[in-house]
Design a protein around this motif. Structure first.
Motif, PDB file in Angstrom:
ATOM      1  N   GLY A 121     -38.676 -92.995 -10.438  1.00 40.93           N
ATOM      2  CA  GLY A 121     -37.316 -92.125 -10.176  1.00 40.93           C
ATOM      3  C   GLY A 121     -36.235 -93.079 -10.461  1.00 40.93           C
ATOM      4  N   PHE A 122     -35.146 -93.128  -9.907  1.00 38.59           N
ATOM      5  CA  PHE A 122     -33.983 -94.057 -10.240  1.00 38.59           C
ATOM      6  C   PHE A 122     -34.460 -95.542  -9.930  1.00 38.59           C
ATOM      7  CE2 PHE A 122     -29.008 -93.945 -10.134  1.00 38.59           C
ATOM      8  CZ  PHE A 122     -29.146 -94.992 -10.443  1.00 38.59           C
ATOM      9  N   LEU A 123     -35.035 -96.272 -10.728  1.00 41.81           N
ATOM     10  CA  LEU A 123     -35.449 -97.617 -10.507  1.00 41.81           C
ATOM     11  C   LEU A 123     -34.580 -98.696 -10.385  1.00 41.81           C
ATOM     12  CD1 LEU A 123     -38.482 -98.705 -10.678  1.00 41.81           C
ATOM     13  CD2 LEU A 123     -37.849 -99.340 -13.023  1.00 41.81           C
ATOM     14  N   ARG A 124     -34.645 -99.316  -9.371  1.00 40.46           N
ATOM     15  CA  ARG A 124     -33.822-100.562  -9.095  1.00 40.46           C
ATOM     16  C   ARG A 124     -34.667-101.710  -9.786  1.00 40.46           C
ATOM     17  NH1 ARG A 124     -33.753 -98.412  -3.870  1.00 40.46           N
ATOM     18  NH2 ARG A 124     -34.891-100.442  -2.872  1.00 40.46           N
ATOM     19  N   SER A 125     -34.652-101.950 -11.117  1.00 42.15           N
ATOM     20  CA  SER A 125     -35.114-102.783 -11.850  1.00 42.15           C
ATOM     21  C   SER A 125     -34.172-104.345 -11.928  1.00 42.15           C
ATOM     22  CB  SER A 125     -35.395-102.355 -13.184  1.00 42.15           C
ATOM     23  OG  SER A 125     -34.150-102.108 -13.915  1.00 42.15           O
ATOM     24  N   GLU A 126     -34.637-105.372 -12.394  1.00 43.41           N
ATOM     25  CA  GLU A 126     -33.757-106.408 -12.289  1.00 43.41           C
ATOM     26  C   GLU A 126     -32.615-106.032 -13.034  1.00 43.41           C
ATOM     27  OE1 GLU A 126     -38.298-108.054 -12.655  1.00 43.41           O
ATOM     28  OE2 GLU A 126     -36.774-106.256 -13.419  1.00 43.41           O
ATOM     29  N   ALA A 127     -32.488-105.275 -14.241  1.00 43.66           N
ATOM     30  CA  ALA A 127     -31.296-105.030 -15.111  1.00 43.66           C
ATOM     31  C   ALA A 127     -30.479-104.257 -14.238  1.00 43.66           C
ATOM     32  CB  ALA A 127     -31.990-104.521 -16.367  1.00 43.66           C
ATOM     33  N   MET A 128     -31.057-103.026 -13.831  1.00 45.90           N
ATOM     34  CA  MET A 128     -30.110-102.182 -13.101  1.00 45.90           C
ATOM     35  C   MET A 128     -29.490-102.685 -12.010  1.00 45.90           C
ATOM     36  SD  MET A 128     -29.306 -99.241 -13.169  1.00 45.90           S
ATOM     37  CE  MET A 128     -30.497 -98.375 -14.381  1.00 45.90           C
ATOM     38  N   LEU A 129     -30.227-103.655 -11.157  1.00 45.58           N
ATOM     39  CA  LEU A 129     -29.446-104.338  -9.926  1.00 45.58           C
ATOM     40  C   LEU A 129     -28.283-105.078 -10.696  1.00 45.58           C
ATOM     41  CD1 LEU A 129     -32.508-105.621  -7.831  1.00 45.58           C
ATOM     42  CD2 LEU A 129     -30.932-103.596  -7.259  1.00 45.58           C
ATOM     43  N   GLU A 130     -28.360-105.810 -11.576  1.00 47.09           N
ATOM     44  CA  GLU A 130     -27.394-106.433 -12.411  1.00 47.09           C
ATOM     45  C   GLU A 130     -26.326-105.473 -12.801  1.00 47.09           C
ATOM     46  OE1 GLU A 130     -28.946-108.740 -15.392  1.00 47.09           O
ATOM     47  OE2 GLU A 130     -30.255-110.154 -14.245  1.00 47.09           O
ATOM     48  N   ILE A 131     -26.677-104.643 -13.228  1.00 43.21           N
ATOM     49  CA  ILE A 131     -25.648-103.542 -13.788  1.00 43.21           C
ATOM     50  C   ILE A 131     -24.805-103.020 -12.548  1.00 43.21           C
ATOM     51  CG2 ILE A 131     -25.172-101.012 -14.541  1.00 43.21           C
ATOM     52  CD1 ILE A 131     -27.406-101.339 -16.563  1.00 43.21           C
ATOM     53  N   PHE A 132     -25.354-102.924 -11.381  1.00 43.20           N
ATOM     54  CA  PHE A 132     -24.700-102.448 -10.498  1.00 43.20           C
ATOM     55  C   PHE A 132     -24.011-103.613  -9.558  1.00 43.20           C
ATOM     56  CE2 PHE A 132     -26.786 -98.341 -11.033  1.00 43.20           C
ATOM     57  CZ  PHE A 132     -26.117 -97.537 -10.542  1.00 43.20           C
ATOM     58  N   GLY A 133     -24.243-104.655  -9.985  1.00 44.67           N
ATOM     59  CA  GLY A 133     -23.699-105.942  -9.092  1.00 44.67           C
ATOM     60  C   GLY A 133     -24.038-106.457  -7.698  1.00 44.67           C
ATOM     61  N   VAL A 134     -25.278-105.965  -7.690  1.00 45.91           N
ATOM     62  CA  VAL A 134     -26.141-106.030  -6.265  1.00 45.91           C
ATOM     63  C   VAL A 134     -27.372-106.619  -6.289  1.00 45.91           C
ATOM     64  CG1 VAL A 134     -24.863-103.926  -5.053  1.00 45.91           C
ATOM     65  CG2 VAL A 134     -27.122-103.837  -6.241  1.00 45.91           C
ATOM     66  N   THR A 135     -27.973-107.177  -5.162  1.00 49.11           N
ATOM     67  CA  THR A 135     -29.275-107.495  -5.144  1.00 49.11           C
ATOM     68  C   THR A 135     -30.332-106.587  -4.404  1.00 49.11           C
ATOM     69  OG1 THR A 135     -29.017-108.725  -3.256  1.00 49.11           O
ATOM     70  CG2 THR A 135     -28.278-109.927  -5.191  1.00 49.11           C
ATOM     71  N   GLU A 136     -31.492-106.722  -4.414  1.00 45.53           N
ATOM     72  CA  GLU A 136     -32.342-105.885  -3.452  1.00 45.53           C
ATOM     73  C   GLU A 136     -32.041-105.952  -2.268  1.00 45.53           C
ATOM     74  OE1 GLU A 136     -34.874-103.067  -2.762  1.00 45.53           O
ATOM     75  OE2 GLU A 136     -34.452-103.483  -4.693  1.00 45.53           O
ATOM     76  N   GLU A 137     -31.479-107.030  -1.709  1.00 41.44           N
ATOM     77  CA  GLU A 137     -31.059-107.141  -0.163  1.00 41.44           C
ATOM     78  C   GLU A 137     -29.705-106.104   0.327  1.00 41.44           C
ATOM     79  OE1 GLU A 137     -32.064-109.460  -2.162  1.00 41.44           O
ATOM     80  OE2 GLU A 137     -33.977-109.760  -0.925  1.00 41.44           O
ATOM     81  N   ASN A 138     -28.934-106.141  -0.766  1.00 42.74           N
ATOM     82  CA  ASN A 138     -27.707-105.293  -0.384  1.00 42.74           C
ATOM     83  C   ASN A 138     -27.483-104.181  -1.372  1.00 42.74           C
ATOM     84  OD1 ASN A 138     -26.991-106.756  -3.013  1.00 42.74           O
ATOM     85  ND2 ASN A 138     -24.889-106.958  -2.193  1.00 42.74           N
ATOM     86  N   TRP A 139     -28.891-103.659  -2.181  1.00 39.41           N
ATOM     87  CA  TRP A 139     -28.608-102.327  -3.094  1.00 39.41           C
ATOM     88  C   TRP A 139     -27.695-101.337  -2.969  1.00 39.41           C
ATOM     89  CZ3 TRP A 139     -30.249 -97.507  -2.433  1.00 39.41           C
ATOM     90  CH2 TRP A 139     -31.176 -97.249  -1.420  1.00 39.41           C
TER      91      TRP A 139
END
Length: 296
Positions: free
Chosen positions: A206-224
């Motif tokens: 689905g809407f994938l929280r990949s490494e690149a996507m987390l960077e685009i959103f300026g978040v980490t997996e912990e505070n996604w």
């Protein structure tokens, strides 16, 4: 460790869904060949820090056997050599995951076909489609010979999702053509492999929280969840482990031939097989987006 003794090849396993798929296959006990162009000795033109060695180490740390091999899947001789090594080392291949992509920087979302940079568009298609064809060309004889196996073509969006919720189009010519062609690759392989008891299907996160996507959103997996402020749809996103667990479920299904030729999502397969994302949830982006459009 229900995939112990099984051998998998994850083409494009450096990061994102590919890395997670390799790791989850390893956690199920498989030997996993992880391939890509980014190594500790040098980055690919994508210039990202993730490496195939890191992915292979994660496979081994989870209980499998991770083997990293640098391969440019657009080069037939490199893929031939890879498959020859798998044949020599194990004499079998049980799961092939075609996840080579590398088209982010080549996609011009705001351009029509006649406006899109032609060189970038053709390069995108070459990376996202030709690489899958080349890999299957050399790898499938191992599965045909043993009369068993699973081919997973990783794409973006099921046929139903795109037709029903996106008006049949992913928004830009070359991106849509590549992702839709990958679905067709699965169908064509399914048709030719069925007499040999080998399944082939396409799978999308689905809407994938990949490494690149987390960077685009300026978040980490912990505070996604902080990313929801930038895009409300991020609330229905998922980790790469989710689609990876879908691959493990498919590879473990004794009735997998019933699914050959189909187009599936992580969300729908989670409901069928009962697996969850790392937080115990079962995101289903198609259902979420359908409800969103109905309310809108």
């Amino acid at each position: 460790m229900h995939l112990s003794g099984k051998v998998a090849l994850v083409a494009g396993g450096t990061r994102g869904a590919g890395r997670a798929i390799a790791v989850e296959l390893g956690a199920a006990g498989a030997t996993v060949y992880v391939t890509g162009r980014s190594t500790r000795a040098g980055r690919s033109d994508l210039d990202r820090p993730e490496t195939i060695e890191d992915s292979a180490d994660l496979v081994t740390a989870r209980g499998g056997t991770g083997i990293a091999i640098r391969v440019d899947h657009s080069e037939p001789e490199q893929v031939r050599a890879l498959v020859e090594r798998i044949r020599a080392d194990h004499g079998r291949l049980d799961v092939l995951v075609n996840d080579v992509w590398g088209g982010e920087a080549l996609t011009e979302w705001d351009k029509k076909l006649w406006e899109h940079d032609l060189g970038k568009g053709l390069a995108l298609f070459h990376r996202a489609v030709d690489t899958h064809i080349i890999t299957s060309h050399f790898a499938l004889p191992l599965m045909v010979g043993q009369k068993s196996g699973l081919v997973v073509e990783v794409t973006d969006g099921t046929e139903q999702f795109v037709d029903e919720l996106l008006g049949g189009y992913r928004g830009t010519f070359f991106y849509d053509l590549a992702k839709q062609t990958v679905i067709r690759l699965a169908k064509n392989q399914a048709a030719e492999l069925k007499p040999y008891n080998v399944a082939a299907l396409s799978l999308t996160p689905g809407f994938l929280r990949s490494e690149a996507m987390l960077e685009i959103f300026g978040v980490t997996e912990e505070n996604w969840r902080d990313g929801i402020a930038k895009d409300q749809h991020f609330v229905a996103s998922e980790t790469p482990a989710y689609v990876a667990r879908a691959v493990v479920a498919l590879a473990s299904d004794p009735d997998i031939m019933a699914k050959t030729g189909g187009s599936y999502s992580s969300g729908e397969l989670a409901k069928e097989y009962g697996f969850t994302d790392v937080d115990g949830s079962q995101p289903d982006f198609a259902s979420y987006y359908r409800d969103f459009l109905a309310k809108a």
